[in-house]
Scaffold this motif. Structure first.
Motif, mmCIF file in Angstrom:
data_model
loop_
_atom_site.group_PDB
_atom_site.id
_atom_site.type_symbol
_atom_site.label_atom_id
_atom_site.label_comp_id
_atom_site.label_asym_id
_atom_site.label_seq_id
_atom_site.Cartn_x
_atom_site.Cartn_y
_atom_site.Cartn_z
ATOM 1 N N ASN A 59 0.863 -1.176 0.000
ATOM 2 C CA ASN A 59 0.000 0.000 0.000
ATOM 3 C C ASN A 59 0.902 1.229 0.000
ATOM 4 O OD1 ASN A 59 -2.276 -1.623 0.278
ATOM 5 N ND2 ASN A 59 -2.535 -1.210 2.456
ATOM 6 N N SER A 61 -0.282 4.771 0.060
ATOM 7 C CA SER A 61 -1.287 5.838 0.099
ATOM 8 C C SER A 61 -0.672 7.230 0.028
ATOM 9 C CB SER A 61 -2.148 5.717 1.360
ATOM 10 O OG SER A 61 -1.400 6.026 2.517
ATOM 11 N N ALA A 64 -1.741 8.942 -3.166
ATOM 12 C CA ALA A 64 -3.071 9.565 -3.146
ATOM 13 C C ALA A 64 -3.087 10.818 -2.276
ATOM 14 C CB ALA A 64 -4.104 8.565 -2.632
ATOM 15 N N ARG A 65 -2.261 10.842 -1.250
ATOM 16 C CA ARG A 65 -2.215 11.985 -0.329
ATOM 17 C C ARG A 65 -1.357 13.133 -0.871
ATOM 18 N NH1 ARG A 65 -3.309 9.543 5.204
ATOM 19 N NH2 ARG A 65 -3.491 7.329 4.769
ATOM 20 N N CYS A 93 -0.590 -0.465 -4.504
ATOM 21 C CA CYS A 93 -1.862 0.241 -4.396
ATOM 22 C C CYS A 93 -1.556 1.698 -4.068
ATOM 23 C CB CYS A 93 -2.741 -0.365 -3.303
ATOM 24 S SG CYS A 93 -4.243 0.627 -3.046
ATOM 25 N N HIS A 95 -3.777 4.064 -3.815
ATOM 26 C CA HIS A 95 -5.014 4.694 -3.353
ATOM 27 C C HIS A 95 -4.988 5.011 -1.863
ATOM 28 C CE1 HIS A 95 -6.068 2.051 -6.838
ATOM 29 N NE2 HIS A 95 -6.407 3.247 -7.278
ATOM 30 N N GLY A 96 -5.832 5.940 -1.473
ATOM 31 C CA GLY A 96 -5.991 6.275 -0.067
ATOM 32 C C GLY A 96 -6.933 5.301 0.625
ATOM 33 N N LEU A 98 -9.719 5.605 2.068
ATOM 34 C CA LEU A 98 -11.160 5.792 1.913
ATOM 35 C C LEU A 98 -11.642 5.680 0.473
ATOM 36 C CD1 LEU A 98 -11.591 8.760 4.418
ATOM 37 C CD2 LEU A 98 -11.876 6.301 4.831
ATOM 38 N N GLU A 99 -10.751 5.314 -0.448
ATOM 39 C CA GLU A 99 -11.128 5.274 -1.862
ATOM 40 C C GLU A 99 -11.918 4.038 -2.258
ATOM 41 O OE1 GLU A 99 -8.322 6.768 -4.827
ATOM 42 O OE2 GLU A 99 -7.081 7.432 -3.148
ATOM 43 N N CYS A 101 -10.961 0.990 -3.155
ATOM 44 C CA CYS A 101 -10.424 0.168 -4.246
ATOM 45 C C CYS A 101 -10.364 -1.301 -3.820
ATOM 46 C CB CYS A 101 -9.024 0.654 -4.627
ATOM 47 S SG CYS A 101 -7.826 0.440 -3.292
ATOM 48 N N ARG A 104 -6.198 -2.253 -2.217
ATOM 49 C CA ARG A 104 -5.606 -1.868 -0.934
ATOM 50 C C ARG A 104 -5.794 -2.953 0.116
ATOM 51 N NH1 ARG A 104 -3.568 2.390 1.650
ATOM 52 N NH2 ARG A 104 -3.949 2.530 3.880
#
Length: 182
Positions: A59, A61, A64-65, A93, A95-96, A98-99, A101, A104
């Protein structure tokens, strides 16, 4: 055989990146900060010597952040390869949390993608990681999970993990029993 897999050895071992293969530097985009975890090089060498495929499921993230770019993630991965050798698959991954996906962790997307890419069934795959989401991703995919706790691993994660090893060397003993490694 005392290993966690019912055959002599698995077809694929997937590692979490931060805290498992390399020291965890939050949102690391700097290859110079990459330091292998104790036993990582030896574990990977033993797996590769037996023809077991290896991969990374991570992961990230921070992408995404907005804290690092995919190019920085790739640069860190190139440094890991320089230090620990090649991997058969990299699953990232970006992605954040809360996305929503499928990739993650603790969702199984990256584990399943690695298995599909390499033609190895999840039941012949082991995922080694330092937090509960690594083990839960393995379970959700139908793979075997091993938790290797670090100082950031919470006590309840250790209690809830089906298989716990104190370090990568001990995890390797579960994956490749000593009689197989000779």
């Amino acid at each position: 055989m005392s290993g966690i897999v019912h055959s002599a050895w698995p077809g694929l071992v997937l590692f979490d990146r931060d805290g498992t293969l390399v020291r965890d530097v939050p949102y690391n985009g700097d290859p110079e900060l990459v330091t292998p975890m104790p036993g990582a090089a030896e574990a990977l060498a033993a797996l590769r010597a037996r023809g077991v495929r290896t991969g990374v499921v991570t992961n990230q993230s921070g992408v995404a952040r907005g804290l690092l770019s995919l190019a920085q993630v790739a640069a860190v991965h190139r440094r890991i390869v320089e230090l620990l050798g090649p991997f058969d698959t990299w699953q990232v991954c970006p992605h954040g949390p809360l996305e929503g996906c499928r990739c993650r962790k603790p969702r199984p997307g990256m584990v399943l993608a690695a298995c599909a890419e390499l033609g190895v069934p999840p039941c012949a795959t082991v995922v080694i990681g330092d937090i509960e989401s690594d083990v839960r991703a393995a379970q959700a995919a139908g793979a075997h999970g091993i938790l290797v706790p670090t100082p950031v691993t919470r006590a309840h994660e250790v209690r809830n993990a089906p298989v716990v090893a104190p370090d990568l060397t001990a995890a390797l003993d579960l994956v490749l029993p000593t009689e197989v490694r000779r």
